[in-house]
Scaffold this active site. Structure first.
Site, PDB file in Angstrom:
ATOM      1  N   HIS A  74       0.822  -1.210   0.000  1.00 50.53           N
ATOM      2  CA  HIS A  74       0.000   0.000   0.000  1.00 50.53           C
ATOM      3  C   HIS A  74       0.856   1.259   0.000  1.00 50.53           C
ATOM      4  O   HIS A  74       0.366   2.351  -0.259  1.00 50.53           O
ATOM      5  CB  HIS A  74      -0.898   0.046   1.240  1.00 50.53           C
ATOM      6  CG  HIS A  74      -1.734  -1.178   1.405  1.00 50.53           C
ATOM      7  ND1 HIS A  74      -2.734  -1.508   0.528  1.00 50.53           N
ATOM      8  CD2 HIS A  74      -1.703  -2.163   2.327  1.00 50.53           C
ATOM      9  CE1 HIS A  74      -3.300  -2.643   0.912  1.00 50.53           C
ATOM     10  NE2 HIS A  74      -2.686  -3.063   1.998  1.00 50.53           N
ATOM     11  N   HIS A 103       6.068   6.633   6.202  1.00 48.15           N
ATOM     12  CA  HIS A 103       5.609   6.088   4.925  1.00 48.15           C
ATOM     13  C   HIS A 103       5.100   7.216   4.027  1.00 48.15           C
ATOM     14  O   HIS A 103       4.841   8.318   4.502  1.00 48.15           O
ATOM     15  CB  HIS A 103       4.541   4.996   5.121  1.00 48.15           C
ATOM     16  CG  HIS A 103       3.273   5.507   5.721  1.00 48.15           C
ATOM     17  ND1 HIS A 103       2.939   5.325   7.044  1.00 48.15           N
ATOM     18  CD2 HIS A 103       2.252   6.214   5.194  1.00 48.15           C
ATOM     19  CE1 HIS A 103       1.772   5.897   7.288  1.00 48.15           C
ATOM     20  NE2 HIS A 103       1.336   6.450   6.174  1.00 48.15           N
ATOM     21  N   HIS A 105       2.614   8.761   0.682  1.00 50.28           N
ATOM     22  CA  HIS A 105       1.412   8.679  -0.156  1.00 50.28           C
ATOM     23  C   HIS A 105       1.661   9.504  -1.404  1.00 50.28           C
ATOM     24  O   HIS A 105       2.180  10.620  -1.322  1.00 50.28           O
ATOM     25  CB  HIS A 105       0.196   9.254   0.578  1.00 50.28           C
ATOM     26  CG  HIS A 105      -0.167   8.487   1.808  1.00 50.28           C
ATOM     27  ND1 HIS A 105      -1.073   7.456   1.803  1.00 50.28           N
ATOM     28  CD2 HIS A 105       0.271   8.606   3.082  1.00 50.28           C
ATOM     29  CE1 HIS A 105      -1.188   6.968   3.032  1.00 50.28           C
ATOM     30  NE2 HIS A 105      -0.383   7.644   3.830  1.00 50.28           N
ATOM     31  N   HIS A 122       4.168  10.668   5.931  1.00 53.11           N
ATOM     32  CA  HIS A 122       3.606  10.562   7.278  1.00 53.11           C
ATOM     33  C   HIS A 122       4.658   9.997   8.227  1.00 53.11           C
ATOM     34  O   HIS A 122       5.165   8.895   7.999  1.00 53.11           O
ATOM     35  CB  HIS A 122       2.376   9.661   7.272  1.00 53.11           C
ATOM     36  CG  HIS A 122       1.201  10.303   6.597  1.00 53.11           C
ATOM     37  ND1 HIS A 122       0.132   9.604   6.096  1.00 53.11           N
ATOM     38  CD2 HIS A 122       0.957  11.622   6.354  1.00 53.11           C
ATOM     39  CE1 HIS A 122      -0.732  10.465   5.571  1.00 53.11           C
ATOM     40  NE2 HIS A 122      -0.246  11.692   5.703  1.00 53.11           N
ATOM     41  N   THR A 205      -5.501   6.773   8.037  1.00 53.73           N
ATOM     42  CA  THR A 205      -6.130   6.936   6.711  1.00 53.73           C
ATOM     43  C   THR A 205      -6.216   5.604   5.960  1.00 53.73           C
ATOM     44  O   THR A 205      -6.514   5.574   4.779  1.00 53.73           O
ATOM     45  CB  THR A 205      -5.384   7.973   5.856  1.00 53.73           C
ATOM     46  OG1 THR A 205      -4.064   7.468   5.611  1.00 53.73           O
ATOM     47  CG2 THR A 205      -5.315   9.316   6.531  1.00 53.73           C
ATOM     48  N   THR A 206      -5.889   4.508   6.671  1.00 58.82           N
ATOM     49  CA  THR A 206      -6.018   3.166   6.084  1.00 58.82           C
ATOM     50  C   THR A 206      -6.862   2.319   7.045  1.00 58.82           C
ATOM     51  O   THR A 206      -6.936   2.638   8.240  1.00 58.82           O
ATOM     52  CB  THR A 206      -4.627   2.508   5.917  1.00 58.82           C
ATOM     53  OG1 THR A 206      -3.948   2.558   7.173  1.00 58.82           O
ATOM     54  CG2 THR A 206      -3.797   3.204   4.863  1.00 58.82           C
TER      55      THR A 206
HETATM   56 ZN   LIG Z   1      -0.283   7.555   5.822  1.00 61.28          ZN
END
Ligand SMILES: [Zn+2]
Length: 289
Positions: A74, A103, A105, A122, A205-206
């Protein structure tokens, strides 16, 4: 027969709902659909209330250390190794938080003044009084995420290069962490001026979209080149499909308050610009009179 189907579903993760993609947000688990304090949100000056938070106190982010990077299917995730975890307090946070991992995005999850940036980092932290991140997500204020937005620049950001080489290498390999060849310093991925930021109460957000996450999104951005963004976009999911985007859609603000701390550095620049403008006007005025 049923057993075979169950085993197949179990192996693909469908039984316990831990298998999700960015193409099926409508099917994400419970809280992702029913939560009232979800992330990301649209951050704009017009909805924000100005607030004078104390500055952040950050410790240990400048340490150079070894790090593991993995494609988790992801995102690209970085975990620092062999150091005492960097910690942050102040900045309106209710405690001391330690860095768990970083991580990315692509494109950004939060929008700022109606603009979606090409990349958002993030830095996920958990409150030190909890044992780990999975324990902390169960508690209000247990998790604090620092978000850094990246803006397009013509030149490559040199600090990104070692990271991007590994991302390029493991774009097709999900779940196998690799060591970065060079040492890693989290500080290189934070804006120099951390005085300006948005603050609100949100969620992961996941899936499972746990709430009680304190969000900080810095108003100062870092640069990244289009070529470098392309390396992220070439990453693949577990199903070997291209992970061309991995951001969740914007969530309703509901009755939450968004705060904005304006960097003193920026406001002093603004007042300097203002004085230069006023000086110009007074010169013009004296010439006219
Ligand atoms: Zn994130």
């Amino acid at each position: 027969m049923f057993l075979v189907i169950f085993v197949l579903l179990f192996l693909t993760g469908s039984v316990f709902g831990n298998h999700w993609t960015y193409n099926d947000e409508g099917e994400w688990s419970n809280l992702c659909q029913t939560g009232k304090s979800q992330s990301p949100i649209a951050l704009t000056r017009s909805i924000a209330i100005l607030k004078e938070f104390h500055p952040f106190s950050m410790h240990g982010y400048g340490q150079s250390t070894t790090a593991l990077l993995q494609n988790n299917g992801h995102s690209a995730e970085v975990r620092l190794q062999n150091i005492e975890a960097p910690t942050v307090h102040g900045g309106g946070l209710p405690g001391t938080y330690q860095l768990d991992h970083l991580h990315f995005h692509w494109q950004s999850e939060h929008t700022m003044n109606n603009y979606r940036f090409p990349l958002e980092l993030h830095l996920v932290h958990f409150e030190q009084k909890h044992r780990n991140l999975s324990e902390a997500v169960k508690h209000p204020h247990g998790v604090a995420v620092l978000g850094v937005l990246f803006d397009l620049s013509l030149d490559d950001d040199e600090d990104f290069q070692p990271l991007l080489e590994i991302i390029d290498n493991l774009k097709e390999t999900v779940g196998e962490p690799r060591h970065l060849k060079d040492v890693f310093s989290a500080k290189s991925f934070l804006p120099r001026d951390k005085g300006g930021f948005y603050r609100y109460q949100g969620s992961l957000t996941t899936p499972g979209c746990n709430e009680g996450v304190i969000w900080t999104v810095f108003t100062n951005t870092l640069p990244i080149s289009p070529k470098q963004v392309k390396i992220f976009e070439a990453m693949q999911t577990e199903e070997k499909t291209a992970l061309t985007k991995n951001y969740r859609s914007l969530q309703a603000l509901n009755d939450r308050t968004v705060y904005l701390r304006v960097s003193p550095m920026r406001s002093s620049a603004t007042s300097l610009e203002l004085s230069v403008m006023l000086l110009g006007l007074s010169v013009l005025y004296s010439k006219l009179c």
